[in-house]
Structure formats: structure tokens, C-alpha cells
Design an enzyme around this catalytic site. Structure first.
Site, PDB file in Angstrom:
ATOM      1  N   GLU A 286      21.327 101.106 -43.527  1.00 22.06           N
ATOM      2  CA  GLU A 286      21.669 101.815 -42.016  1.00 22.06           C
ATOM      3  C   GLU A 286      20.954 101.289 -40.926  1.00 22.06           C
ATOM      4  O   GLU A 286      21.364 101.082 -39.948  1.00 22.06           O
ATOM      5  CB  GLU A 286      21.450 103.220 -42.117  1.00 22.06           C
ATOM      6  CG  GLU A 286      22.068 104.068 -41.223  1.00 22.06           C
ATOM      7  CD  GLU A 286      22.041 105.719 -41.725  1.00 22.06           C
ATOM      8  OE1 GLU A 286      22.686 106.118 -42.474  1.00 22.06           O
ATOM      9  OE2 GLU A 286      21.424 106.414 -40.958  1.00 22.06           O
ATOM     10  N   CYS A 516      18.106 119.432 -44.964  1.00 24.07           N
ATOM     11  CA  CYS A 516      18.467 119.886 -46.214  1.00 24.07           C
ATOM     12  C   CYS A 516      17.564 120.684 -46.935  1.00 24.07           C
ATOM     13  O   CYS A 516      17.944 121.575 -47.768  1.00 24.07           O
ATOM     14  CB  CYS A 516      18.356 118.303 -47.065  1.00 24.07           C
ATOM     15  SG  CYS A 516      19.277 117.096 -46.346  1.00 24.07           S
TER      16      CYS A 516
END
Lengths: 592, 160
Positions: A286, A516
Site C-alpha cells: 500500500e 479494530c
């Protein structure tokens, strides 16, 4: 600030104007029971339908009992929270709720962690008058890839509806019908699978009863472990280690990385690996993609799409495929760490240990319910064999450990196996809001500038604000970063991208409030946002304790590229580690 | 769920968009928009709700929630002669339920249903403001007062 003085149970309290009776009572240590009301204070999330009437109190001079969750304090008010009238009213309300609630607590997945059960016990309910003649409303059970809806257990607190609509702006759930027929359901009472649901699981995270629960995949895991022909590999997401201790009575924020590894080994997994490794790999892919787009953009290439959006979060991917399909070329094409791990485990690692991918079962332990759906997506399999076979949540793993009578609290710390268990601090912080982009910045900065970072902590990217922004100096170039957690906040940033107003070069999105650590598969927070803060602190602690804190310095990542992948964004890396997105927006069909 | 799967014609989509636009596509005008749509189409099937959802930026689940909450809105097409029996307090105490039962028996329909030939549909409502005439039955725009169960057959004969 204007304050108000009032008396609650003969104690005087002074609170800011606008405070509710319930909160004022809490100030002086009086805990008025609540049921439908719920709050995540640090995230500005509140559910206040004042519908259940469990929290009623008596106010001198008022004829009717008042719901303390929704009644504001007034000067000189005299409030009593446990008079005979109050206690009788609460008991009656509870009896009414229970008269239309199944009594199968023994086998309910929420048993022991159910707010309704706890309250029935607290209020000392021993029988339900009229039970024999009372009708029970029933509704079909709905099982989706991630979430089970069992509306017989719904008490219409509407926390899920608030989460789905106000916080996440997904709008999959709404109260429908009326009276005995009232349920919370998707449009046209379709199954969740056919609705706009993203499987973020925030409805499950706040449901006080067993009405919304995760699909339990532990039986499949047990079956794989029992099969001698299978090599079973497990990966654990960063946020799991910062929360699972809570399910074994430990203080929120206790890191249980070592015990978790030992428990997984004791359960019989052949290789205990870490999703953090794959998080480091995600940063390589990424981060390289970000720099590539950025360099092209700076050279005046009009086809370079900026900002780049992170794509680790499957709830977020489902969200933009449904609501922003016109922008589907904007997010990074990098797969999520869970899927990168599966792809590498079933190619590179399977080759290394000389087995075929069909003989390997990859299990993931995730703080997330959308991961269950993600690993079932068609594009993440080869000839019908999925890269990740099953995903189980933090809660499911804890239950599995208890089932196997493993004394978790007294386990010695274990270490992850090599090579897919080695990770850096950058991989760990993927578990909390701001972490993915901080990890990306640590690597992208050094590659872009060719200079070594003096300080790897980018505190300006951290925090709990729903939408945050920061500018990082990339050696003279100001890199504008946006961060959103919670899908409603993501929508705000995406609307700016759509209208061309966005000034960001990179945006991180996590679907769940807090990231998360607040995922739909985590231990239930029961409305205490201090727990989420403690988990975030634990994640940063784990990062600080790591000897290596930048993904590109992970020696096993370097080796993986040397031995197998070549370079980041190479053809092989693209084939294994990148994906594409789909337009899932519902179309209006026009008759020709 | 009692929706009938239909596809919309372009002119229908345009009509819904016009209705929404006449309320400036304001989300808080949802109920007014639904009234106008039902007035025009006779009922509010899923497809109409989907278009309204897009125009007003309201999740279709919420629209479905509103439609299923208010008994005035319907997802099934009304018959050519929609029959409404008032079940308000005054009508109820003067025997509206027996009248309703008679209609159910004669037509073989439950409340909310439409006959197969599309001729009659049966619904109940709460108070039409003609309590002096209780029990009241409405068929289309025509009002029948002081209806007894024995009158039902004769009333229906008018529509043969």
C-alpha cells in the site's frame, strides 16, 4: 457554566445544566439500572429512546414516574431512585419484557454476558405472572455470512438501529411494523444478506440480548484440528491481543500476546502465525502504491488518483462498494492483511513445507465479523479453495479456550512461529484508528525521502476524534492525511472526495468506532468507552516494546520479497496481494 | 412481506421524481411524498420506495418502517372498490366487528387483501369522523351509515 443543585436519595449534587438525572446520580455513586439506554462517551455515541422505562425514578411533586435517562435535572429537584413505587414499576416493566422473551438462557449464545439476564437477576425476578396465557411473538431466524438475527430475543431497545443509521449511516436496519409484530429488520424484511448491511458488526457489539450474535465457526475449526491430513495454520489480528484478557477477568488493556500464542498451540494449531506480519506486508504494497500515485501526481499525471484510501477493513470495503461505487478506483488495491496472509500461507509457506494448498487450513482470529464474509468472497479463493478457510472472533476464541479447559490466566508466554509470525510495531498499530496510516507514513517517509526517521511516533495521527487530519512534512512536501473511524465519519470524507473538495493525499478508514479494537467481534464493552481507550493504549504499548517498528525493516518481509515476490507491486505481488472492487449499488430497473 | 414484484416504467420513475422534487427532496417530507405517491399509484410497492429512498436520501429500510407503521399506507394494490370499515371506538361498540366479519365472509378476504379479480379490497380504519352514523363503512368515496351485518349483501350487490 450554569450549574444546578438537586437532591437524589437525600444526597445533594451539583451538575451542569442539561445533565440527565441518570448521569447526575452516577456522579454521587448511585447506579440507576438502565436497559435501552447506552452511551460510548468518548465517541459521542448515545442511544436514548427512553423506551424501556427500566430506569424510572420518583420526583417530588410530579404525578408520574420519570425515565432518568431522558429527564434533565432541575434546580431544587428531589429525586428518589428506590421507593416502593419505583421498585414495583421496574419489576412490572421487566416482567412484561420477559413475558415475551424466550426462556432458553441455558443454551443462548449470550448467556453470562446478557444485559437482560443480568438485570432480571438484579431485580430479583423469580416468576413471570400470566406466563401460561401470554402470547409470544415469533419471527424467523436470519443467518447471514457473519451475523445471526434472532428477533425472538429482541427487546426493541433500538441500539442496533441507532448504530446502523446514526453512527454508521448504513441504514440496513429499521424498526418495522407495529405492536406485537414490531421488529428491527432490513427493508421489506429481507434477510440481512440481501440488504445494504456491511457486516461491520456494530449492531452485535451493542445488542443487550442474544438477538444479534455472530455466526459461530468454532465447530469448523475443531473439525480441521481433528483432521490428521490437514496442516492447520492460524493468524491473529493485532486488536485481539489487546482485548481477549477481558474475557478471562483481566483488566481492560492487558496485553495477552504470549498467553494467546500458548493457548493456540495448546489447542493444536500446527503453526501459530501473526496477521501483524501480513500488516507489514500490506504497508509494503500500500505504501508503494501511495508513493507511486503521489510521484505520478507530482509529475503532473492526471490519471493518478488521489487521495489513496486504505483498504484493510472489510466493512469499509463493503460500504464503498454499496454507496460509493463511482469511486471504486480510489482505494488502494492492496488486499487486507487477513487475505494477504492467506495468499502467502497457501503459496509461499505451503511450498516451503512441501504441502499442497488443499492440505492446508488457514484460520484467522479477528476482532471483526466482516472478516467472516471477506474470507468467503469469490475473488479470494483458487479453484474453490479459499485463501482463508474460516475466521473466528476474539469472543469465539476465548469461548473455545474455555471449552478446551485451558487455564489461560496461568499460561506461560509463547512466541509466534517463524517466518509468518514475525512483525514490527508498525504491524501492531493496525489495530487502532490512525494506526494503519501511521505505519504507512513510517515506511513511505523513509522510502520517499531516503532519510531515516528520527522519531517514529506520529502522535498527531492518534486519538479518538471521529474525523482527524494532520500534515506530515515529507522533507519539504506537505503530505495531507485524513483519518475517519465509524462509517458515518468515513462518508463525510468520501463526499468531499466525490465532489473534488478533498485536499488529502491519503485517507485511512476503519469501519468501527475506535478502529479494530472496537470491532464487532471483540469482548462486549457494554457502553464503557474507557475500555476502548485502554485497548488502544495497550496497542501502542506493544508497538513501543517491539525492537523493530518500521514494516520495511522486518527481516522476514525483506526475505519474502527476495525469495518469492521480487519487489513491492511486482507482477507476482499484484497477482497474490492485490484485488479489485465491485459496484454493488442497487439499481432501479426500468421496464422497456 | 406482501409486495408484488414489478418493474417501473420510465414515466413512473419520472413521476416519483417529480413528486419528490415538488417537496424539494427534503427527507422530512417523506410522509407527504408517500401520500402523493400512493394517491397516484394506488399503492407503494418496493420499487417506488427504492426511488423515493434515492431521491430523499433516506435508507429504504426507514421508508419501509414508516409504511408498515401507518395503516393508511399499503404495499398491495387497492381494489377497484376499496372497502373500509371503521373500527373506531363508537363504531366498534355499535358492532363494527360483526359487520367486518360479514364482509370477510362474503368476499373471502382478510383485512389488507385484494380480491383476485381486483374488484374489492378490504381494510379497516380508525374513525372517519361520522360517529353519529356508527357503524360506518366506506366504499370508495361513498359512505354507508348504521350498517348492520344483514345489510352487507345488499351493499355489495350495488357493485356487481
Amino acid at each position: 457554566m450554569e450549574t444546578i443543585r438537586l437532591t437524589i436519595d437525600n444526597k445533594t449534587v451539583e451538575v451542569p445544566k442539561g445533565t440527565t438525572i441518570n448521569k447526575a446520580a452516577k456522579e454521587i455513586g448511585i447506579d440507576i439500572p438502565v436497559l435501552c439506554w447506552m452511551e460510548l462517551h468518548d465517541l459521542n455515541i448515545e442511544n436514548r429512546p427512553a423506551g424501556c422505562r427500566i430506569c424510572v425514578v420518583e420526583i417530588d411533586g410530579r404525578r408520574n414516574l420519570a425515565p432518568s435517562c431522558a429527564t434533565k435535572c432541575e434546580e431544587g429537584m428531589v429525586v428518589r431512585t428506590h421507593t416502593t413505587r419505583v421498585l414495583n414499576a421496574r419489576r412490572t416493566v421487566m416482567e412484561f419484557i420477559l413475558s415475551d422473551h424466550p426462556k432458553d438462557c441455558l443454551t443462548c449464545p449470550k448467556s453470562g454476558n446478557c444485559e437482560l439476564q443480568t438485570l432480571a437477576h438484579q431485580l430479583g425476578i423469580r416468576e413471570i405472572p400470566g406466563q401460561e396465557i401470554a402470547a409470544m411473538s415469533t419471527y424467523r431466524k436470519d443467518t447471514s455470512p457473519s451475523i445471526i438475527r434472532d428477533l425472538d430475543k429482541c427487546i426493541l431497545c433500538r441500539r442496533c438501529e441507532m448504530m446502523c443509521n446514526e453512527v454508521q449511516t448504513v441504514g440496513a436496519l429499521s424498526a418495522v411494523n407495529r405492536g406485537f409484530m414490531a421488529v428491527v429488520a432490513p427493508a421489506f424484511e429481507q434477510n440481512l444478506e440481501h440488504s445494504t448491511c456491511t457486516y461491520c458488526g456494530q449492531c452485535v457489539a451493542v445488542c443487550p440480548t442474544g438477538a444479534l450474535t455472530e455466526v459461530d465457526h468454532t465447530p469448523e475449526v475443531l473439525r480441521a484440528l481433528a483432521d490428521p491430513t490437514k496442516t492447520v495454520v492460524v493468524q491473529t489480528a493485532p486488536a485481539v491481543r489487546a482485548a481477549m484478557g477481558e474475557l478471562f477477568g483481566m483488566k481492560p488493556g492487558t496485553l495477552v500476546t504470549g498467553k494467546m500464542v500458548s493457548a493456540l498451540r495448546a489447542l493444536g494449531f500446527d503453526y501459530v502465525f501473526d496477521t501483524d506480519f501480513a500488516a507489514d506486508l500490506t504497508i509494503m504494497e500500500e505504501g508503494t502504491e501511495l508513493l507511486d500515485r503521489l510521484n505520478r501526481f507530482l509529475q503532473g499525471d492526471k490519471t493518478a488518483r488521489l487521495p489513496i484510501l486504505t483498504s484493510c477493513c472489510p466493512g469499509w470495503v463493503n460500504f464503498f462498494e454499496e454507496y460509493f461505487p463511482d469511486l471504486k478506483d480510489v482505494p488502494s488495491t492492496a488486499k487486507s492483511p487477513q487475505q494477504m496472509f492467506g495468499a502467502i500461507a497457501k503459496s509461499y509457506f505451503a511450498d516451503k513445507i512441501g504441502i499442497s494448498r488443499k492440505d492446508m487450513v488457514v484460520i484467522s482470529i479477528m476482532p471483526c465479523l466482516a472478516k467472516k464474509y471477506e474470507c468467503q468472497r469469490d475473488e479470494f479463493s483458487e479453484d474453490g479453495n479459499p485463501d482463508v478457510d474460516f475466521s473466528i472472533s476474539t469472543r469465539e476464541l476465548a469461548a473455545f479456550i474455555k471449552q478446551a479447559n485451558i487455564d489461560f490466566n496461568n499460561l506461560e508466554d509463547g512466541d509466534f512461529d517463524a517466518p509468518l509470525g514475525e512483525s514490527t510495531g508498525a504491524g501492531v498499530i493496525f489495530g487502532t484508528t490512525g494506526g494503519v496510516i501511521e505505519a504507512a507514513v513510517r515506511t513511505a517517509y523513509e522510502i520517499h525521502t531516503g532519510k531515516k526517521l528520527e522519531k517514529v511516533d506520529f502522535t498527531e495521527l492518534r486519538g479518538f476524534e471521529g474525523v482527524r487530519s494532520a500534515t506530515i512534512d515529507f522533507d519539504g512536501f506537505p503530505l495531507n492525511i485524513g483519518i475517519a473511524h465509524g462509517l458515518g465519519n468515513a462518508r463525510k470524507l468520501l463526499n468531499d472526495v466525490r465532489s473534488g473538495k478533498s485536499l488529502f493525499h491519503a485517507i485511512e478508514v476503519m469501519a468501527c468506532p475506535g478502529g479494530c479494537i472496537g470491532g464487532g467481534g471483540q469482548p462486549l464493552h457494554h457502553g464503557n468507552s474507557e475500555i476502548l481507550k485502554a485497548r488502544a493504549a495497550a496497542i501502542y504499548e506493544e508497538d513501543r516494546n517491539k525492537p523493530i517498528r518500521k514494516s520495511h525493516e522486518n527481516p522476514f518481509i525483506i526475505k519474502l520479497y527476495e525469495e518469492f515476490l521480487g519487489k513491492p507491486n511486482s507482477e507476482k505481488a499484484h497477482h497474490l496481494l492485490h484485488t479489485q472492487y465491485f459496484d454493488k449499488k442497487k439499481k432501479i430497473v426500468v421496464k422497456q | 412481506m406482501s409486495s408484488i414484484k414489478i418493474e417501473l416504467r420510465q414515466e413512473d420513475v419520472d413521476k416519483i421524481k417529480d413528486i419528490c422534487a415538488s417537496f424539494n427532496n427534503e427527507p422530512q417530507e417523506l410522509i407527504n411524498v408517500l401520500h402523493k405517491c400512493q394517491e397516484h399509484f394506488g399503492y407503494l410497492p418496493a420499487e417506488i420506495q427504492e426511488v423515493v429512498s434515492q431521491e430523499l436520501s433516506i435508507p429504504v429500510a426507514k421508508i419501509y418502517g414508516v409504511i408498515t407503521f401507518y395503516s393508511f399506507f399499503t404495499m398491495t394494490p387497492k381494489g377497484k372498490h376499496p372497502i373500509s370499515i371503521c373500527m373506531g371506538t363508537a363504531c366498534y361498540v355499535r358492532g363494527a366487528e360483526k359487520v367486518l366479519d360479514e364482509f370477510k365472509k362474503e368476499l373471502g378476504l382478510e383485512v389488507g387483501q385484494t380480491s383476485k379479480d381486483g374488484k374489492f379490497s378490504l381494510s379497516s380504519l380508525r374513525c372517519v369522523g361520522a360517529c353519529g352514523l356508527a357503524p360506518v363503512v366506506m366504499i370508495g368515496d361513498k359512505t354507508y351509515g348504521r350498517v348492520a351485518p344483514d345489510d352487507v349483501k345488499d351493499i355489495l350487490r350495488e357493485y356487481e
